[in-house]
Design a protein around this motif. Structure first.
Motif, PDB file in Angstrom:
ATOM      1  N   THR A 174      13.359  -1.943  -1.697  1.00 28.39           N
ATOM      2  CA  THR A 174      13.106  -1.995  -0.250  1.00 28.39           C
ATOM      3  C   THR A 174      12.128  -0.899   0.157  1.00 28.39           C
ATOM      4  O   THR A 174      11.180  -1.137   0.920  1.00 28.39           O
ATOM      5  CB  THR A 174      14.419  -1.852   0.534  1.00 28.39           C
ATOM      6  N   GLN A 175      12.331   0.313  -0.370  1.00 30.74           N
ATOM      7  CA  GLN A 175      11.424   1.419  -0.071  1.00 30.74           C
ATOM      8  C   GLN A 175      10.006   1.113  -0.544  1.00 30.74           C
ATOM      9  O   GLN A 175       9.025   1.446   0.125  1.00 30.74           O
ATOM     10  CB  GLN A 175      11.912   2.701  -0.741  1.00 30.74           C
ATOM     11  N   VAL A 176       9.891   0.494  -1.715  1.00 30.67           N
ATOM     12  CA  VAL A 176       8.565   0.164  -2.251  1.00 30.67           C
ATOM     13  C   VAL A 176       7.859  -0.844  -1.347  1.00 30.67           C
ATOM     14  O   VAL A 176       6.645  -0.756  -1.124  1.00 30.67           O
ATOM     15  CB  VAL A 176       8.672  -0.387  -3.693  1.00 30.67           C
ATOM     16  N   LEU A 177       8.609  -1.778  -0.803  1.00 26.87           N
ATOM     17  CA  LEU A 177       8.024  -2.803   0.068  1.00 26.87           C
ATOM     18  C   LEU A 177       7.677  -2.256   1.447  1.00 26.87           C
ATOM     19  O   LEU A 177       6.622  -2.574   2.007  1.00 26.87           O
ATOM     20  CB  LEU A 177       8.990  -3.984   0.215  1.00 26.87           C
ATOM     21  N   THR A 178       8.560  -1.443   2.019  1.00 24.41           N
ATOM     22  CA  THR A 178       8.379  -0.995   3.403  1.00 24.41           C
ATOM     23  C   THR A 178       7.561   0.282   3.512  1.00 24.41           C
ATOM     24  O   THR A 178       6.989   0.569   4.563  1.00 24.41           O
ATOM     25  CB  THR A 178       9.734  -0.740   4.089  1.00 24.41           C
ATOM     26  N   GLY A 179       7.525   1.069   2.432  1.00 27.13           N
ATOM     27  CA  GLY A 179       6.942   2.391   2.535  1.00 27.13           C
ATOM     28  C   GLY A 179       7.833   3.308   3.349  1.00 27.13           C
ATOM     29  O   GLY A 179       8.946   2.947   3.737  1.00 27.13           O
ATOM     30  N   TYR A 185       3.739   7.336   2.810  1.00 24.66           N
ATOM     31  CA  TYR A 185       3.230   6.242   1.963  1.00 24.66           C
ATOM     32  C   TYR A 185       3.560   4.918   2.640  1.00 24.66           C
ATOM     33  O   TYR A 185       4.554   4.792   3.341  1.00 24.66           O
ATOM     34  CB  TYR A 185       3.768   6.324   0.533  1.00 24.66           C
ATOM     35  N   LYS A 186       2.701   3.911   2.438  1.00 23.27           N
ATOM     36  CA  LYS A 186       2.656   2.777   3.361  1.00 23.27           C
ATOM     37  C   LYS A 186       3.370   1.513   2.903  1.00 23.27           C
ATOM     38  O   LYS A 186       3.677   0.646   3.721  1.00 23.27           O
ATOM     39  CB  LYS A 186       1.195   2.432   3.664  1.00 23.27           C
ATOM     40  N   GLY A 187       3.622   1.337   1.593  1.00 24.58           N
ATOM     41  CA  GLY A 187       4.196   0.068   1.161  1.00 24.58           C
ATOM     42  C   GLY A 187       3.249  -1.068   1.487  1.00 24.58           C
ATOM     43  O   GLY A 187       2.018  -0.942   1.396  1.00 24.58           O
ATOM     44  N   ILE A 188       3.807  -2.206   1.894  1.00 26.85           N
ATOM     45  CA  ILE A 188       3.001  -3.350   2.327  1.00 26.85           C
ATOM     46  C   ILE A 188       2.918  -3.314   3.849  1.00 26.85           C
ATOM     47  O   ILE A 188       3.949  -3.373   4.520  1.00 26.85           O
ATOM     48  CB  ILE A 188       3.618  -4.689   1.869  1.00 26.85           C
ATOM     49  N   PRO A 189       1.715  -3.208   4.419  1.00 30.68           N
ATOM     50  CA  PRO A 189       1.596  -3.179   5.882  1.00 30.68           C
ATOM     51  C   PRO A 189       2.293  -4.374   6.533  1.00 30.68           C
ATOM     52  O   PRO A 189       2.143  -5.514   6.087  1.00 30.68           O
ATOM     53  CB  PRO A 189       0.079  -3.231   6.108  1.00 30.68           C
ATOM     54  N   GLY A 190       3.083  -4.091   7.552  1.00 32.55           N
ATOM     55  CA  GLY A 190       3.761  -5.156   8.287  1.00 32.55           C
ATOM     56  C   GLY A 190       5.121  -5.538   7.747  1.00 32.55           C
ATOM     57  O   GLY A 190       5.818  -6.363   8.350  1.00 32.55           O
ATOM     58  N   VAL A 191       5.513  -4.958   6.617  1.00 30.75           N
ATOM     59  CA  VAL A 191       6.826  -5.272   6.043  1.00 30.75           C
ATOM     60  C   VAL A 191       7.821  -4.173   6.433  1.00 30.75           C
ATOM     61  O   VAL A 191       7.662  -3.017   6.055  1.00 30.75           O
ATOM     62  CB  VAL A 191       6.764  -5.401   4.508  1.00 30.75           C
ATOM     63  N   GLY A 192       8.825  -4.570   7.215  1.00 30.95           N
ATOM     64  CA  GLY A 192       9.905  -3.669   7.594  1.00 30.95           C
ATOM     65  C   GLY A 192      11.171  -4.037   6.845  1.00 30.95           C
ATOM     66  O   GLY A 192      11.168  -4.928   5.982  1.00 30.95           O
ATOM     67  N   PRO A 193      12.282  -3.378   7.151  1.00 24.58           N
ATOM     68  CA  PRO A 193      13.531  -3.615   6.421  1.00 24.58           C
ATOM     69  C   PRO A 193      13.998  -5.070   6.437  1.00 24.58           C
ATOM     70  O   PRO A 193      14.466  -5.584   5.405  1.00 24.58           O
ATOM     71  CB  PRO A 193      14.537  -2.718   7.139  1.00 24.58           C
ATOM     72  N   LYS A 194      13.896  -5.762   7.585  1.00 24.47           N
ATOM     73  CA  LYS A 194      14.356  -7.151   7.664  1.00 24.47           C
ATOM     74  C   LYS A 194      13.514  -8.065   6.785  1.00 24.47           C
ATOM     75  O   LYS A 194      14.034  -8.922   6.054  1.00 24.47           O
ATOM     76  CB  LYS A 194      14.316  -7.639   9.114  1.00 24.47           C
ATOM     77  N   GLU A 220      -0.810  -5.257  -8.539  1.00 22.47           N
ATOM     78  CA  GLU A 220       0.338  -4.689  -9.234  1.00 22.47           C
ATOM     79  C   GLU A 220       0.193  -3.167  -9.358  1.00 22.47           C
ATOM     80  O   GLU A 220       1.184  -2.432  -9.285  1.00 22.47           O
ATOM     81  CB  GLU A 220       0.470  -5.313 -10.619  1.00 22.47           C
ATOM     82  N   THR A 221      -1.051  -2.703  -9.512  1.00 27.06           N
ATOM     83  CA  THR A 221      -1.300  -1.259  -9.569  1.00 27.06           C
ATOM     84  C   THR A 221      -0.904  -0.591  -8.262  1.00 27.06           C
ATOM     85  O   THR A 221      -0.313   0.499  -8.253  1.00 27.06           O
ATOM     86  CB  THR A 221      -2.782  -0.982  -9.869  1.00 27.06           C
ATOM     87  N   ASP A 222      -1.209  -1.250  -7.138  1.00 29.62           N
ATOM     88  CA  ASP A 222      -0.785  -0.725  -5.829  1.00 29.62           C
ATOM     89  C   ASP A 222       0.736  -0.621  -5.768  1.00 29.62           C
ATOM     90  O   ASP A 222       1.282   0.385  -5.297  1.00 29.62           O
ATOM     91  CB  ASP A 222      -1.266  -1.643  -4.699  1.00 29.62           C
ATOM     92  N   ALA A 223       1.402  -1.665  -6.243  1.00 24.63           N
ATOM     93  CA  ALA A 223       2.861  -1.687  -6.202  1.00 24.63           C
ATOM     94  C   ALA A 223       3.448  -0.564  -7.047  1.00 24.63           C
ATOM     95  O   ALA A 223       4.387   0.136  -6.616  1.00 24.63           O
ATOM     96  CB  ALA A 223       3.384  -3.035  -6.680  1.00 24.63           C
ATOM     97  N   LYS A 224       2.900  -0.364  -8.234  1.00 23.89           N
ATOM     98  CA  LYS A 224       3.428   0.682  -9.114  1.00 23.89           C
ATOM     99  C   LYS A 224       3.190   2.070  -8.528  1.00 23.89           C
ATOM    100  O   LYS A 224       4.064   2.938  -8.613  1.00 23.89           O
ATOM    101  CB  LYS A 224       2.792   0.584 -10.497  1.00 23.89           C
ATOM    102  N   SER A 225       2.041   2.274  -7.925  1.00 21.19           N
ATOM    103  CA  SER A 225       1.751   3.558  -7.298  1.00 21.19           C
ATOM    104  C   SER A 225       2.750   3.858  -6.186  1.00 21.19           C
ATOM    105  O   SER A 225       3.298   4.971  -6.093  1.00 21.19           O
ATOM    106  CB  SER A 225       0.328   3.563  -6.735  1.00 21.19           C
ATOM    107  N   GLN A 226       3.025   2.859  -5.342  1.00 25.98           N
ATOM    108  CA  GLN A 226       3.991   3.043  -4.261  1.00 25.98           C
ATOM    109  C   GLN A 226       5.395   3.275  -4.813  1.00 25.98           C
ATOM    110  O   GLN A 226       6.170   4.078  -4.278  1.00 25.98           O
ATOM    111  CB  GLN A 226       3.979   1.838  -3.327  1.00 25.98           C
ATOM    112  N   ALA A 227       5.720   2.593  -5.914  1.00 27.65           N
ATOM    113  CA  ALA A 227       7.035   2.781  -6.539  1.00 27.65           C
ATOM    114  C   ALA A 227       7.194   4.207  -7.045  1.00 27.65           C
ATOM    115  O   ALA A 227       8.274   4.802  -6.930  1.00 27.65           O
ATOM    116  CB  ALA A 227       7.218   1.788  -7.682  1.00 27.65           C
ATOM    117  N   ARG A 228       6.127   4.780  -7.592  1.00 28.40           N
ATOM    118  CA  ARG A 228       6.212   6.140  -8.115  1.00 28.40           C
ATOM    119  C   ARG A 228       6.363   7.172  -7.001  1.00 28.40           C
ATOM    120  O   ARG A 228       6.921   8.238  -7.219  1.00 28.40           O
ATOM    121  CB  ARG A 228       4.985   6.431  -8.974  1.00 28.40           C
TER     122      ARG A 228
END
Length: 257
Positions: A174-179, A185-194, A220-228
């Motif tokens: 959830t943190q990786v998606l929402t930032g 850090y931003k996650g995916i713009p526009g993605v909140g907890p719901k 996928e590189t963006d996703a991994k960076s946000q996950a780290r």
């Protein structure tokens, strides 16, 4: 007190978020002083700040019925800035309470504590809480600690949680998606907890997270960076012998982590 020998707590041990509680104590003890003629200053009664902090610890000890504890501190350097230099850059100009550093120095001299180069207090708590055979309760109001499997006590709400491995993974994804705007850090713009909850569904995994990033025009590189950036370190991601960390990889997401 030295922290070098502390690694695998076996007696029930409270892992205290010292960053949080010392900051609160310093802020509570800070006062404005009016010297007249439009001259004002700030001052902190460090004795009062120490008392606020020790009273907080006593409340926690009484609530959780143990005095065994380790204070966890952040280092001034942070490995996440090596991943993304903008990490927490939004806090750069935030003023700390007067006397804050002196209060930290006092606490480190007075209590058993744990810190490691380039790690945050969150990582120190995460590593010890997930070490083999550890018997711990993390004490923190930081929501990031919900990404660590184990016991978590949240003093502000007087809330005791037992977080399963699956719940910790869901919270991490959830943190990786929402930032996290607080940490910058931003996650995916526009993605909140719901929306994140809907994306992850009933069986969240890393593949779902990658798909969501790609659907948003990211990689996928963006996703991994946000996950780290989002990942609070666990025992498997820390080499105690070498004193070095292992950046998060998808294969870390197993029950052994």
């Amino acid at each position: 007190m030295s922290s070098e020998s502390i690694s695998r707590p076996q007696k029930l041990t409270l892992l205290i978020d010292a960053d949080l509680f010392l900051y609160q104590a310093a802020a509570a003890a800070e006062d404005e002083i009016d010297w007249g003629d439009d001259v004002w200053s700030l001052a902190t009664d460090l004795t009062e700040a120490k008392q606020i902090f020790t009273d907080k610890l006593s409340q926690i000890h009484n609530r959780l019925e143990t005095k065994e504890q380790i204070l966890c501190f952040s280092d001034r350097e942070n490995f996440r800035r090596d991943v993304d230099p903008s990490y927490k850059s939004n806090r750069k100009n935030t003023r700390k309470p007067v006397g804050h550093k002196a209060l930290i120095d006092w606490a480190k001299s007075a209590y058993k504590h744990y810190w490691k180069p380039k790690l945050e207090a969150d990582d120190c708590m995460g590593i010890m809480a997930t070490s083999p055979g550890a018997n711990t309760i993390i004490v923190s109001d930081d929501k990031d600690m919900k990404t660590i499997p184990g016991r978590l006590y949240r003093p502000m709400a007087d809330e005791m949680l037992t977080i399963s491995f699956d719940d910790a993974q869901r919270n991490f994804y959830t943190q990786v998606l929402t930032g996290d705007a607080t940490d910058g850090y931003k996650g995916i713009p526009g993605v909140g907890p719901k929306k994140a909850e809907a994306i992850l569904g009933t069986r969240p995994d890393w593949g779902i997270v990658i798909h969501a990033y790609q659907k948003a025009g990211m990689t996928e590189t963006d996703a991994k960076s946000q996950a780290r950036l989002a990942r609070i370190l666990r025992w498997s991601e820390w080499d105690a012998a070498e004193g070095t960390l292992k950046l998060w990889e998808p294969e870390h997401d197993s029950q052994a982590s």
